[in-house]
Design a protein around this motif. Structure first.
Motif, PDB file in Angstrom:
ATOM      1  N   PRO A  27       0.815  -1.233   0.000  1.00 18.47           N
ATOM      2  CA  PRO A  27       0.000   0.000   0.000  1.00 18.47           C
ATOM      3  C   PRO A  27       0.836   1.266   0.000  1.00 18.47           C
ATOM      4  CG  PRO A  27      -0.842  -1.552   1.589  1.00 18.47           C
ATOM      5  CD  PRO A  27       0.456  -2.106   1.123  1.00 18.47           C
ATOM      6  N   LEU A  28       1.985   1.217   0.707  1.00 21.32           N
ATOM      7  CA  LEU A  28       2.845   2.397   0.765  1.00 21.32           C
ATOM      8  C   LEU A  28       3.421   2.713  -0.608  1.00 21.32           C
ATOM      9  CD1 LEU A  28       3.285   4.012   3.276  1.00 21.32           C
ATOM     10  CD2 LEU A  28       5.504   2.952   3.561  1.00 21.32           C
ATOM     11  N   ILE A  29       3.821   1.657  -1.338  1.00 18.50           N
ATOM     12  CA  ILE A  29       4.365   1.875  -2.693  1.00 18.50           C
ATOM     13  C   ILE A  29       3.287   2.459  -3.594  1.00 18.50           C
ATOM     14  CG2 ILE A  29       5.312   0.715  -4.710  1.00 18.50           C
ATOM     15  CD1 ILE A  29       6.524  -1.323  -2.749  1.00 18.50           C
ATOM     16  N   ILE A  30       2.056   1.879  -3.513  1.00 18.80           N
ATOM     17  CA  ILE A  30       0.952   2.393  -4.337  1.00 18.80           C
ATOM     18  C   ILE A  30       0.684   3.849  -3.985  1.00 18.80           C
ATOM     19  CG2 ILE A  30      -1.487   2.113  -4.904  1.00 18.80           C
ATOM     20  CD1 ILE A  30      -1.191  -0.826  -4.247  1.00 18.80           C
ATOM     21  N   PHE A  31       0.724   4.151  -2.652  1.00 23.16           N
ATOM     22  CA  PHE A  31       0.478   5.532  -2.235  1.00 23.16           C
ATOM     23  C   PHE A  31       1.480   6.480  -2.866  1.00 23.16           C
ATOM     24  CE2 PHE A  31       1.746   9.027   0.517  1.00 23.16           C
ATOM     25  CZ  PHE A  31       0.553   9.712   0.626  1.00 23.16           C
ATOM     26  N   PHE A  32       2.781   6.101  -2.805  1.00 16.81           N
ATOM     27  CA  PHE A  32       3.786   7.040  -3.309  1.00 16.81           C
ATOM     28  C   PHE A  32       3.671   7.212  -4.813  1.00 16.81           C
ATOM     29  CE2 PHE A  32       6.101   6.390   0.768  1.00 16.81           C
ATOM     30  CZ  PHE A  32       6.102   7.729   1.111  1.00 16.81           C
ATOM     31  N   VAL A  33       3.344   6.123  -5.538  1.00 14.28           N
ATOM     32  CA  VAL A  33       3.174   6.256  -6.995  1.00 14.28           C
ATOM     33  C   VAL A  33       2.028   7.209  -7.306  1.00 14.28           C
ATOM     34  CG1 VAL A  33       2.488   5.019  -9.067  1.00 14.28           C
ATOM     35  CG2 VAL A  33       4.167   4.009  -7.534  1.00 14.28           C
ATOM     36  N   LEU A  34       0.878   6.994  -6.641  1.00 15.39           N
ATOM     37  CA  LEU A  34      -0.294   7.830  -6.921  1.00 15.39           C
ATOM     38  C   LEU A  34      -0.058   9.278  -6.475  1.00 15.39           C
ATOM     39  CD1 LEU A  34      -3.175   5.400  -5.997  1.00 15.39           C
ATOM     40  CD2 LEU A  34      -2.587   6.238  -8.246  1.00 15.39           C
ATOM     41  N   ALA A  35       0.616   9.447  -5.317  1.00 14.66           N
ATOM     42  CA  ALA A  35       0.881  10.806  -4.830  1.00 14.66           C
ATOM     43  C   ALA A  35       1.799  11.534  -5.795  1.00 14.66           C
ATOM     44  CB  ALA A  35       1.497  10.749  -3.439  1.00 14.66           C
ATOM     45  N   ALA A  36       2.834  10.830  -6.296  1.00 10.27           N
ATOM     46  CA  ALA A  36       3.742  11.461  -7.261  1.00 10.27           C
ATOM     47  C   ALA A  36       2.975  11.849  -8.518  1.00 10.27           C
ATOM     48  CB  ALA A  36       4.880  10.498  -7.602  1.00 10.27           C
ATOM     49  N   LEU A  37       2.075  10.968  -8.967  1.00 10.11           N
ATOM     50  CA  LEU A  37       1.258  11.262 -10.152  1.00 10.11           C
ATOM     51  C   LEU A  37       0.425  12.518  -9.929  1.00 10.11           C
ATOM     52  CD1 LEU A  37       1.219   9.521 -12.696  1.00 10.11           C
ATOM     53  CD2 LEU A  37      -0.949   8.580 -11.944  1.00 10.11           C
ATOM     54  N   ALA A  38      -0.184  12.620  -8.737  1.00  7.89           N
ATOM     55  CA  ALA A  38      -1.046  13.773  -8.447  1.00  7.89           C
ATOM     56  C   ALA A  38      -0.228  15.056  -8.417  1.00  7.89           C
ATOM     57  CB  ALA A  38      -1.766  13.565  -7.113  1.00  7.89           C
ATOM     58  N   VAL A  39       0.942  15.013  -7.750  1.00  7.23           N
ATOM     59  CA  VAL A  39       1.747  16.234  -7.631  1.00  7.23           C
ATOM     60  C   VAL A  39       2.291  16.645  -8.998  1.00  7.23           C
ATOM     61  CG1 VAL A  39       3.851  17.172  -6.646  1.00  7.23           C
ATOM     62  CG2 VAL A  39       2.309  15.859  -5.227  1.00  7.23           C
ATOM     63  N   ILE A  40       2.733  15.642  -9.796  1.00 10.16           N
ATOM     64  CA  ILE A  40       3.238  15.969 -11.134  1.00 10.16           C
ATOM     65  C   ILE A  40       2.131  16.578 -11.985  1.00 10.16           C
ATOM     66  CG2 ILE A  40       4.062  14.939 -13.290  1.00 10.16           C
ATOM     67  CD1 ILE A  40       5.652  12.975 -11.540  1.00 10.16           C
ATOM     68  N   GLY A  41       0.928  16.020 -11.873  1.00  9.19           N
ATOM     69  CA  GLY A  41      -0.201  16.581 -12.622  1.00  9.19           C
ATOM     70  C   GLY A  41      -0.494  18.007 -12.216  1.00  9.19           C
ATOM     71  N   ALA A  42      -0.430  18.283 -10.901  1.00  8.95           N
ATOM     72  CA  ALA A  42      -0.720  19.637 -10.420  1.00  8.95           C
ATOM     73  C   ALA A  42       0.350  20.617 -10.887  1.00  8.95           C
ATOM     74  CB  ALA A  42      -0.815  19.636  -8.897  1.00  8.95           C
ATOM     75  N   ILE A  43       1.631  20.171 -10.864  1.00  7.21           N
ATOM     76  CA  ILE A  43       2.707  21.057 -11.337  1.00  7.21           C
ATOM     77  C   ILE A  43       2.545  21.312 -12.826  1.00  7.21           C
ATOM     78  CG2 ILE A  43       5.189  21.205 -11.699  1.00  7.21           C
ATOM     79  CD1 ILE A  43       5.532  19.714  -9.073  1.00  7.21           C
ATOM     80  N   SER A  44       2.161  20.251 -13.557  1.00 12.98           N
ATOM     81  CA  SER A  44       1.952  20.411 -14.993  1.00 12.98           C
ATOM     82  C   SER A  44       0.809  21.373 -15.279  1.00 12.98           C
ATOM     83  CB  SER A  44       1.689  19.039 -15.606  1.00 12.98           C
ATOM     84  OG  SER A  44       1.073  19.166 -16.844  1.00 12.98           O
ATOM     85  N   LEU A  45      -0.228  21.368 -14.411  1.00 12.61           N
ATOM     86  CA  LEU A  45      -1.340  22.315 -14.578  1.00 12.61           C
ATOM     87  C   LEU A  45      -0.838  23.746 -14.489  1.00 12.61           C
ATOM     88  CD1 LEU A  45      -4.841  22.045 -13.211  1.00 12.61           C
ATOM     89  CD2 LEU A  45      -3.617  24.037 -12.517  1.00 12.61           C
ATOM     90  N   ILE A  46       0.152  23.982 -13.609  1.00 15.84           N
ATOM     91  CA  ILE A  46       0.681  25.338 -13.463  1.00 15.84           C
ATOM     92  C   ILE A  46       1.552  25.710 -14.659  1.00 15.84           C
ATOM     93  CG2 ILE A  46       2.124  26.806 -12.022  1.00 15.84           C
ATOM     94  CD1 ILE A  46       1.329  25.117  -9.668  1.00 15.84           C
ATOM     95  N   LEU A  47       2.355  24.745 -15.141  1.00 21.78           N
ATOM     96  CA  LEU A  47       3.383  25.096 -16.122  1.00 21.78           C
ATOM     97  C   LEU A  47       2.867  25.118 -17.554  1.00 21.78           C
ATOM     98  CD1 LEU A  47       6.490  23.236 -14.695  1.00 21.78           C
ATOM     99  CD2 LEU A  47       5.831  25.618 -14.447  1.00 21.78           C
ATOM    100  N   GLN A  48       1.794  24.379 -17.853  1.00 20.59           N
ATOM    101  CA  GLN A  48       1.329  24.339 -19.244  1.00 20.59           C
ATOM    102  C   GLN A  48       0.827  25.703 -19.680  1.00 20.59           C
ATOM    103  OE1 GLN A  48       1.582  21.885 -21.262  1.00 20.59           O
ATOM    104  NE2 GLN A  48       2.015  20.142 -19.941  1.00 20.59           N
ATOM    105  N   LYS A  49       1.120  26.060 -20.934  1.00 22.50           N
ATOM    106  CA  LYS A  49       0.711  27.369 -21.431  1.00 22.50           C
ATOM    107  C   LYS A  49      -0.706  27.322 -22.008  1.00 22.50           C
ATOM    108  CE  LYS A  49       4.244  29.967 -20.662  1.00 22.50           C
ATOM    109  NZ  LYS A  49       4.181  29.426 -19.278  1.00 22.50           N
ATOM    110  N   HIS A  50      -1.108  26.168 -22.502  1.00 21.50           N
ATOM    111  CA  HIS A  50      -2.388  26.076 -23.199  1.00 21.50           C
ATOM    112  C   HIS A  50      -3.449  25.540 -22.235  1.00 21.50           C
ATOM    113  CE1 HIS A  50      -5.212  25.413 -26.421  1.00 21.50           C
ATOM    114  NE2 HIS A  50      -4.380  25.977 -27.262  1.00 21.50           N
ATOM    115  N   PRO A  51      -4.631  26.151 -22.175  1.00 16.62           N
ATOM    116  CA  PRO A  51      -5.653  25.700 -21.211  1.00 16.62           C
ATOM    117  C   PRO A  51      -6.059  24.249 -21.386  1.00 16.62           C
ATOM    118  CG  PRO A  51      -6.387  27.653 -22.390  1.00 16.62           C
ATOM    119  CD  PRO A  51      -5.043  27.353 -22.891  1.00 16.62           C
TER     120      PRO A  51
END
Lengths: 105, 167
Positions: free
Chosen positions: B4-28
């Motif tokens: 469960p801990l491994i699954i948590f870290f994979v999903l958490a990394a996915l969520a944080v990367i997605g959120a950072i990508s939301l900030i950095l992308q230029k196109h809506p």
């Protein structure tokens, strides 16, 4: 089992990223999306608190129910907010929030 | 490290990367797709926590309905790349430190007061959907009925706002 604190810290990070997106983006649609991101971050901590309670606790499921209500309100907010965005874009011919400055001195 | 801990870290990394990508992308539209990644990752986390109904609703309502609405509006308005305008001085110099301070403050408070929160003892204990619906239709029946009014008003509001003026 995953400690509850990990979920809470992830929730704080996602909320902070939502705030950053809200402050730094200029496109009104992206700003609206960052509000949804912040709502999601809060939902995560609701569910985390809910699952951290003992299994026989009377109010264990209340947190999950609050999440359902938050999702309903977010859906209503998205419908009305996107209506406002369409109206703004039609009136100002722009999606940039800097161009919506009628109230600015 | 347990599964469960491994699954948590994979999903958490996915969520944080997605959120950072939301900030950095230029196109809506790219930002919207990043937000879908965040929402699916969060649905996975809900499943990991045993909140199966919330996970399903998250996928259906957030990943489905709301994001379709966003993508539809982006395409309707033909939103292009974001134009660059100057930040205000406060946002330029104070924005990032203040946001970092807010995140740090939230995380610090959570870790400080979260230490007393007990961790769930059983792995993958599912919250039965039956119990959830029992609560929804007994204890929380008035808020539940109120949400239907809210949605009705929201539908009418969206229709009134978005209709094209005649004449």
């Amino acid at each position: 089992m995953v400690p509850t604190q990990y979920y809470l810290i992830l929730s704080a990070i996602l909320f902070g990223l939502g705030v950053v997106a809200f402050v730094f983006r200029r496109n009104i649609i992206t700003i609206f999306m960052s509000i949804e991101l912040m709502l999601n971050a809060v939902n995560l901590s609701f569910v985390a608190f809910s699952q951290s309670m003992p299994a026989d606790h009377l109010h264990k499921l209340d947190g999950q129910l609050f999440v359902l209500f938050v999702i309903v309100v977010a859906a209503a907010e998205a419908a009305v907010g996107l209506g406002i965005i369409i109206l703004t874009a039609r009136n100002r011919q722009s999606l940039n929030v800097e161009r919506v400055d009628l109230l600015k001195l | 490290m347990s599964a469960p801990l491994i699954i948590f870290f994979v999903l958490a990394a996915l969520a944080v990367i997605g959120a950072i990508s939301l900030i950095l992308q230029k196109h809506p539209i790219h930002s919207a797709l990043s937000l879908i990644v965040v929402m699916v990752a969060l649905a996975g986390l809900y499943l990991l926590m045993g909140a199966e109904f919330v996970a399903a609703v998250q996928i259906i309502v957030y990943g489905g309905a709301i994001m379709v609405l966003f993508v539809f509006v982006i395409m309707l308005l033909n939103a292009g790349e974001e134009e660059r305008t100057d930040f205000s001085k406060l946002a330029k110099f104070g924005g990032l430190p203040l946001a970092l301070a807010l995140t740090g403050l939230l995380a610090a408070t959570m870790t400080k007061h979260g230490a007393s929160i007990p961790n769930p003892e059983t792995a993958g204990a599912l919250a039965p959907t039956r119990d959830l619906s029992n609560l929804l239709f007994t204890t929380f029946v008035y808020p539940f009925e109120l949400t239907s009014f809210l949605i009705l008003i929201a539908i009418m509001g969206a229709l009134v706002l978005a209709q094209r003026e005649r004449g």
